[in-house]
Design a protein around this motif. Structure first.
Motif, short mmCIF file in Angstrom:
data_model
loop_
_atom_site.label_atom_id
_atom_site.label_comp_id
_atom_site.label_asym_id
_atom_site.label_seq_id
_atom_site.Cartn_x
_atom_site.Cartn_y
_atom_site.Cartn_z
N SER A 53 -41.16 -40.75 -38.46
CA SER A 53 -41.53 -41.15 -40.12
C SER A 53 -40.59 -42.69 -40.36
N GLN A 54 -39.69 -43.07 -39.40
CA GLN A 54 -38.47 -43.90 -39.71
C GLN A 54 -39.40 -45.26 -40.06
N PRO A 55 -39.38 -46.34 -40.74
CA PRO A 55 -40.11 -47.43 -41.79
C PRO A 55 -39.94 -48.61 -40.22
N GLY A 56 -40.72 -48.93 -39.72
CA GLY A 56 -40.59 -49.62 -38.89
C GLY A 56 -39.88 -49.63 -37.57
N VAL A 57 -40.33 -48.56 -37.30
CA VAL A 57 -39.23 -48.55 -35.84
C VAL A 57 -40.66 -48.78 -34.54
N ARG A 58 -39.47 -49.01 -33.29
CA ARG A 58 -40.12 -49.33 -32.89
C ARG A 58 -39.31 -49.71 -31.31
N THR A 59 -37.88 -48.66 -31.35
CA THR A 59 -37.58 -48.25 -30.36
C THR A 59 -36.73 -46.70 -30.07
N VAL A 60 -36.79 -45.90 -29.84
CA VAL A 60 -35.91 -45.00 -30.22
C VAL A 60 -34.52 -44.54 -29.24
N PHE A 61 -33.55 -44.83 -29.32
CA PHE A 61 -32.55 -44.70 -27.80
C PHE A 61 -31.93 -42.96 -27.70
N VAL A 62 -32.46 -42.61 -26.76
CA VAL A 62 -32.03 -40.79 -26.45
C VAL A 62 -30.52 -40.77 -26.41
N GLU A 63 -29.48 -40.07 -26.62
CA GLU A 63 -28.78 -39.32 -26.37
C GLU A 63 -28.29 -38.55 -26.54
N LEU A 64 -28.39 -37.73 -25.16
CA LEU A 64 -28.80 -35.85 -25.63
C LEU A 64 -28.67 -35.09 -24.42
N GLY A 65 -28.02 -34.05 -24.53
CA GLY A 65 -28.03 -33.63 -23.21
C GLY A 65 -27.22 -32.32 -23.31
N ILE A 66 -25.60 -33.04 -23.06
CA ILE A 66 -24.46 -32.32 -22.68
C ILE A 66 -24.24 -31.35 -23.63
N ASN A 67 -25.09 -30.69 -24.69
CA ASN A 67 -24.62 -29.62 -25.32
C ASN A 67 -25.36 -28.68 -25.15
N ASP A 68 -26.58 -28.95 -24.42
CA ASP A 68 -27.07 -28.41 -23.47
C ASP A 68 -26.40 -27.43 -22.65
N VAL A 69 -25.66 -28.44 -22.24
CA VAL A 69 -24.88 -28.16 -21.02
C VAL A 69 -23.76 -27.15 -21.23
N HIS A 70 -23.03 -27.67 -22.33
CA HIS A 70 -21.75 -27.03 -22.46
C HIS A 70 -22.10 -25.71 -23.70
N LEU A 71 -22.34 -26.03 -24.68
CA LEU A 71 -22.90 -25.13 -25.57
C LEU A 71 -23.66 -23.91 -24.75
N SER A 72 -25.18 -24.28 -24.90
CA SER A 72 -25.88 -23.51 -24.06
C SER A 72 -25.84 -23.19 -22.68
N GLY A 73 -24.85 -23.92 -21.79
CA GLY A 73 -25.66 -23.67 -20.36
C GLY A 73 -26.99 -23.07 -19.56
N ASP A 74 -28.27 -24.26 -20.27
CA ASP A 74 -28.92 -24.28 -20.29
C ASP A 74 -29.17 -25.08 -18.58
N PRO A 75 -30.49 -24.84 -17.41
CA PRO A 75 -30.01 -25.35 -16.19
C PRO A 75 -30.86 -26.57 -16.23
N ALA A 76 -30.30 -27.59 -15.62
CA ALA A 76 -31.18 -28.57 -15.29
C ALA A 76 -32.54 -28.85 -15.96
N ASP A 77 -33.34 -28.19 -14.93
CA ASP A 77 -34.48 -28.90 -14.98
C ASP A 77 -35.28 -28.30 -16.47
N ARG A 78 -34.72 -27.75 -17.28
CA ARG A 78 -34.72 -27.08 -18.50
C ARG A 78 -34.57 -28.67 -19.75
N ILE A 79 -33.57 -29.07 -19.56
CA ILE A 79 -33.09 -30.43 -20.17
C ILE A 79 -33.40 -31.50 -19.72
N ILE A 80 -34.21 -31.27 -18.67
CA ILE A 80 -34.78 -32.19 -17.73
C ILE A 80 -36.36 -32.69 -18.50
N ALA A 81 -37.54 -31.23 -18.71
CA ALA A 81 -38.24 -30.91 -19.33
C ALA A 81 -38.22 -31.32 -20.84
N GLY A 82 -38.00 -30.84 -21.46
CA GLY A 82 -37.17 -31.42 -22.59
C GLY A 82 -37.09 -32.88 -22.91
#
Length: 430
Positions: free
Chosen positions: A303-332
């Motif tokens: 919904s952001q005005p004029g968005v062209r690029t999204v820069f994703v910096e995520l996943g470390i909380n899935d590892v250290h907070l939730s202890g999720d497996p790699a395949d779940r994080i990768i799928a997301g």
């Protein structure tokens, strides 16, 4: 995939410089003809008409029910003065105010925008205050769950300039829509301070944003926006309070000073400390961490005005907070890329940085982090990669943050580390 400054699936043509290939790729990603670069010989004008482009943004969440402070209690007959730094300049601005997480209607009795007398100061430059109106009126009601766009405001702003937004809230607001780790101080006053240059006399000061979701600039130089969808690494945990030293802040500075010939994309940082790819904050009883990144795409990215690029910096909380497996994080992460590209957006992703020494680190979680990074560095749906892990890690101890970049908690970069991350982003990717 593009990793740092190399590309996959293309072979360099004889006689074509590396810079030329980057420029051509960048132009193609922006949907521009090569002649645009030639025509824009000076500072970005390019003969383009002025348009509304996002110049600042943040993600707002519901307060935690365990929080008995300002976010849950709200405000009544009080003014909030919030200082934010825009990325793009423009001849006019307008604001987006949200009541997305309120429990009832939000009444704005009076509002203004002005320029701080000095960086970070709630005292404003004389003559800089502009009254904000809503359909011609100085007051407005933002209904529960809704957002309100202000009228255009005749306040020219320069790139990477701070502005101060003052909202007078005459009626008890109840629970707020807020951003809990702003890394900027918001000042609270009794009564209506919208037209006051003087910033002294505050009754409270908080490291939060309230109700202000975004600022748009009316500009002929801005070619869309880059939206940073991240966690506390991008939200600025570890950055100096009030100094605008998150890595997306440094990136905005690089963009506006390095590549004027191609126009200046705005940088909107919608990162949330504690945010995860597939789990929301309620899963660990912390609504302030926000919905999962997958659930935030429509409201905070698309919904952001004029968005062209999204820069994703995520996943470390899935590892250290939730202890999720790699395949779940990768799928997301795959879904984030696929859905963004389905909207015609360019996608860039960062690897997961080191965190040995942080309280939640274990060898098992380190193995998950490495598995996710191996996938990110390989063949996947993202258009580009910036290797944050490689930049932040200590060569002598790769599971740890380099001491010179460590904010002290062994997971978040300090200002120097944030500057190194921003410097590593190839601007042509954006």
């Amino acid at each position: 995939m593009i990793t740092e400054t190399t590309s996959r699936g293309t072979s360099p043509r004889a006689g074509t410089s590396r810079f030329g290939r980057r420029v051509a790729a960048g132009l193609a990603g922006l949907g521009l003809l090569a002649t645009t670069l030639v025509a824009a010989a000076g500072p970005a004008s390019g003969g383009l008409p002025e348009r509304w482009v996002g110049t600042w943004g943040t993600a707002l969440t519901a307060p935690s029910l365990a929080n008995t402070g300002s976010s849950l209690n709200g405000f009544a007959d009080q003014s909030i003065r919030q200082l934010v730094r825009v990325s793009l300049g423009g001849s006019k601005v307008r604001l987006r105010i949200t009541n997305a997480h309120g429990t009832g209607p939000l009444t704005i009795g009076h509002a203004s925008i002005g320029l701080p007398a000095t960086p970070g100061s709630p005292t404003l430059q004389p003559g800089s205050i502009r009254e904000i109106t809503f359909n011609g009126s100085e007051s407005a009601v933002v209904y529960k769950g809704a957002e309100l766009l202000t009228d255009p405001i005749d306040l020219p702003v320069s790139a990477t300039t701070e502005v101060a937004v003052t909202l007078y809230l005459p009626v008890a607001t109840g629970a707020t829509s807020w951003h809990w780790t702003a890394r900027q101080t918001s000042y609270v006053y009794a009564g209506d301070k919208a037209e006051s240059v003087d910033g002294t006399g505050q009754t409270a000061a908080y490291n939060h944003f309230y109700y202000l979701a975004g600022i748009e600039a009316f500009t002929a130089t801005g070619l869309g926006t880059v939206v940073v969808l991240g966690d506390s690494i991008s939200d600025g945990s570890g950055a100096t309070l009030g100094a605008n030293t998150r890595w997306p802040d440094y990136l905005a500075g690089r963009i506006t000073t390095t590549w004027p010939a191609l126009g200046d994309p705005g940088v909107l940082n919608v990162s949330l400390a504690g945010n995860q790819v597939t789990r929301d904050g309620l899963a660990i009883n912390s609504p302030a961490l926000g919905d999962s990144a997958l659930a935030r795409l429509d409201d905070d990215v698309f919904s952001q005005p004029g968005v062209r690029t999204v820069f994703v910096e995520l996943g470390i909380n899935d590892v250290h907070l939730s202890g999720d497996p790699a395949d779940r994080i990768i799928a997301g992460l795959r879904q984030l890329a696929i859905q963004a590209k389905d909207r015609g957006l360019r996608t860039v992703v960062a690897t997961l940085g080191p965190f040995e020494g942080y309280s939640t680190w274990t060898p098992e979680k380190e193995a998950v982090r490495q598995a996710v990074n191996t996938w990110l560095r390989g063949d996947n749906e993202f258009d580009g990669l910036v290797d944050f892990d490689k930049i932040l890690r200590d060569p002598a101890a790769p599971s740890k943050v380099l001491p010179a970049y460590d904010s002290g908690d062994h997971i978040h970069p300090n200002d120097t580390g944030a500057q190194a991350l921003a410097a590593a982003v190839p601007l042509w990717l954006l």
